[in-house]
Design a protein around this motif. Structure first.
Motif, PDB file in Angstrom:
ATOM      1  N   MET A   1      -4.465  -3.527   2.303  1.00  0.00           N
ATOM      2  CA  MET A   1      -5.850  -3.398   1.857  1.00  0.00           C
ATOM      3  C   MET A   1      -6.780  -4.278   2.700  1.00  0.00           C
ATOM      4  O   MET A   1      -7.532  -5.084   2.162  1.00  0.00           O
ATOM      5  N   PRO A   2      -6.743  -4.190   4.004  1.00  0.00           N
ATOM      6  CA  PRO A   2      -7.545  -5.088   4.851  1.00  0.00           C
ATOM      7  C   PRO A   2      -9.048  -4.949   4.627  1.00  0.00           C
ATOM      8  O   PRO A   2      -9.780  -5.948   4.645  1.00  0.00           O
ATOM      9  N   ARG A   3      -9.527  -3.740   4.428  1.00  0.00           N
ATOM     10  CA  ARG A   3     -10.968  -3.564   4.234  1.00  0.00           C
ATOM     11  C   ARG A   3     -11.418  -4.129   2.892  1.00  0.00           C
ATOM     12  O   ARG A   3     -12.495  -4.727   2.791  1.00  0.00           O
ATOM     13  N   SER A   4     -10.625  -3.957   1.852  1.00  0.00           N
ATOM     14  CA  SER A   4     -10.963  -4.550   0.560  1.00  0.00           C
ATOM     15  C   SER A   4     -10.944  -6.065   0.634  1.00  0.00           C
ATOM     16  O   SER A   4     -11.818  -6.742   0.073  1.00  0.00           O
ATOM     17  N   ARG A   5      -9.950  -6.619   1.327  1.00  0.00           N
ATOM     18  CA  ARG A   5      -9.900  -8.082   1.455  1.00  0.00           C
ATOM     19  C   ARG A   5     -11.114  -8.603   2.199  1.00  0.00           C
ATOM     20  O   ARG A   5     -11.709  -9.619   1.811  1.00  0.00           O
TER      21      ARG A   5
ATOM     22  N   PRO B   1      -8.919  -4.295  -5.342  1.00  0.00           N
ATOM     23  CA  PRO B   1      -9.599  -3.268  -4.539  1.00  0.00           C
ATOM     24  C   PRO B   1     -11.111  -3.338  -4.689  1.00  0.00           C
ATOM     25  O   PRO B   1     -11.634  -3.600  -5.768  1.00  0.00           O
TER      26      PRO B   1
ATOM     27  N   SER C   1     -14.982   2.265  -3.160  1.00  0.00           N
ATOM     28  CA  SER C   1     -15.878   3.071  -2.339  1.00  0.00           C
ATOM     29  C   SER C   1     -16.627   4.088  -3.196  1.00  0.00           C
ATOM     30  O   SER C   1     -17.853   4.194  -3.134  1.00  0.00           O
TER      31      SER C   1
ATOM     32  N   ASP D   1     -10.626   3.113  -2.990  1.00  0.00           N
ATOM     33  CA  ASP D   1     -11.070   1.835  -2.436  1.00  0.00           C
ATOM     34  C   ASP D   1     -11.466   2.013  -0.977  1.00  0.00           C
ATOM     35  O   ASP D   1     -11.378   3.123  -0.406  1.00  0.00           O
TER      36      ASP D   1
ATOM     37  N   ASP E   1     -10.109   1.187   1.638  1.00  0.00           N
ATOM     38  CA  ASP E   1      -8.999   1.512   2.535  1.00  0.00           C
ATOM     39  C   ASP E   1      -8.487   2.929   2.337  1.00  0.00           C
ATOM     40  O   ASP E   1      -7.512   3.337   2.965  1.00  0.00           O
TER      41      ASP E   1
ATOM     42  N   ASN F   1      -7.263   4.204  -0.482  1.00  0.00           N
ATOM     43  CA  ASN F   1      -6.277   4.343  -1.552  1.00  0.00           C
ATOM     44  C   ASN F   1      -6.924   4.948  -2.790  1.00  0.00           C
ATOM     45  O   ASN F   1      -8.009   4.542  -3.188  1.00  0.00           O
TER      46      ASN F   1
END
Length: 434
Positions: A1-5, A35, A38, A47, A49, A51
């Protein structure tokens, strides 16, 4: 989940706590598994990413029809194109009031706001004005009534609130009429109102709500029902409509707008008129907000009420909740953790409890359980259902719960959930220290 982080870090740099509601905070989720959303549609959210999750407790119980419900969205869009706020009332304010009072016929008048805290605090202010009394009695077993000082001062997050304010709020346990009678005797002539959710994770004991009505009348205080959660989920007219006990004042929100910001203070005419222009007493600053009667939110609320009545939404919520609860309990039983993973509450408002090997509530085991749900594509801080869930969503959720319960059993057998946490445990919302 890099974008959420990355988005969580961005939020923490700009917004205290990283969210505009503490219950949505990153600390409520397993480390690196919070998350950032989006978009959502129906019973699903995505989310940043990509998901996809089956979502429960949508919008902190406010989105009961599902995200972007077409009839609600269309009603709001139609009014947005006609203007959302004017220097004088829109005719929609009368139409929305008539529609609400037809849905909640135990009330004579209604005033709309944008959030639950404002209308519940308005009910407290009105009760104090009507009775001339300073004290507020709240049900201490229930988690939340308002962001305002009269309530938040009673929680562990009381920093910044004068003790003199907090001392005017007293509490009573749910379901114990004797305790309420004793409290009213102890503070005879001082209590302006009794404030409580009429029902919660347990049904009201036989005669309890009726007994509160009698005690309030006997002691000259007002009975206030917080129907933020019970409104629409218990019945279209709330718990008061289901159980047949009429409060003096009641407050609604959450499901009323299906995610749009709208809340309501409703009650008896002779009380509500204290906040109006057609009485000869002292004026009460009941509720006055710039955005309280935005047309698109009121139109959304009317559409929600229409959907509930035409489509039998409350019954559908109960049916979905019953199927989900049965599935989760079967999964927990099969994994040998039925006494540690518990489903509680009314079918339309389910929560789960995670207990440790000694049967005590455990944030560590909650973390383990949430992690497995999220990894399986289920976003579930609770098991509160929406009407958008279908059989496939419920079946998928039960399958993921079964996998989570298998890991739960391993942790119990090991006597330590630590290896399965993946980081720090989740934390309770109300705590005195970070």
């Amino acid at each position: 989940m890099p974008r959420s982080r990355a988005a969580n870090e961005r939020l923490h740099a700009l917004v205290p706590g990283g969210a505009h509601t503490y219950a949505k905070g990153e600390d409520q989720y397993p480390e690196d598994l919070a998350p950032v959303i989006s978009h959502g549609r129906g019973a699903h959210v995505w989310d940043l990413d990509g998901n996809r999750y089956v979502e429960y407790g949508s919008g902190l119980r406010s989105v009961s029809l599902g995200h972007a419900h077409p009839r609600v969205v269309e009603a709001a869009r139609r009014e947005l194109e006609r203007g959302s706020n004017f220097v004088r009332p829109s005719v929609l304010e009368a139409e929305a009031a008539e529609r609400f009072l037809a849905t909640v016929p135990t009330a004579d008048m209604v005033k709309f706001g944008k959030n639950g805290s404002d209308v519940t605090t308005a009910a407290v202010r009105l009760a104090r004005a009507v009775t001339g009394r300073p004290r507020v009695a709240i049900c201490g077993d229930q988690p939340f009534f308002s962001v305002d000082d009269w309530f938040i001062g009673t929680t562990p997050m009381s920093a910044g609130i004068p003790a003199a304010t907090t001392e005017l709020t007293v509490s009573f346990p749910y379901g114990d009429l004797g305790a309420v009678a004793e409290l009213l005797d102890r503070y005879e002539g001082e209590v302006a109102c009794l404030v409580l959710e009429p029902a919660g994770h347990v049904e009201p004991p036989t005669g309890y709500l009726e007994g509160l009505r009698v005690l309030a009348d006997r002691h000259g205080c007002l009975l206030v029902f917080d129907e933020m959660i019970t409104g629409f989920r218990w019945s279209e007219a709330g718990a008061q409509g289901l159980y047949g006990v009429t409060p003096d004042l009641s407050t609604f929100g959450k499901a009323l707008g299906n995610g749009f910001a709208v809340s309501a203070l409703a009650g008896r005419r002779e009380l509500m008129e204290y906040g109006g222009l057609r009485h000869d007493g002292d004026r009460v600053f009941l509720l006055s907000t710039t955005h309280g009667a935005e047309t698109h939110s009121l139109a959304a609320a009317m559409a929600v009420q229409t959907v509930y009545t035409q489509e039998g939404t409350t019954a559908r919520l109960h049916a979905s909740g019953e199927r989900l609860a049965a599935g989760v309990r079967d999964a927990a039983e099969s994994a040998g953790v039925a006494d540690r993973v518990l489903v509680r509450g009314r079918a339309s408002n389910l929560v789960f409890a995670t207990l440790d090997g000694e049967g005590r509530p455990s944030q560590e085991y909650r973390t383990l359980f949430l992690r497995r749900l999220l990894e399986g594509g289920v976003l579930a801080p609770s098991f509160v259902v929406s009407a958008a869930l279908d059989e496939a969503d419920l079946a998928h959720t039960v399958d993921v719960v079964a996998e989570a319960c298998a890991v739960y059993r391993k942790a119990l057998e090991a006597g330590d959930p630590g290896p399965w946490l993946g980081g720090r445990p989740v934390k309770p919302v109300f705590r005195s220290r970070v």
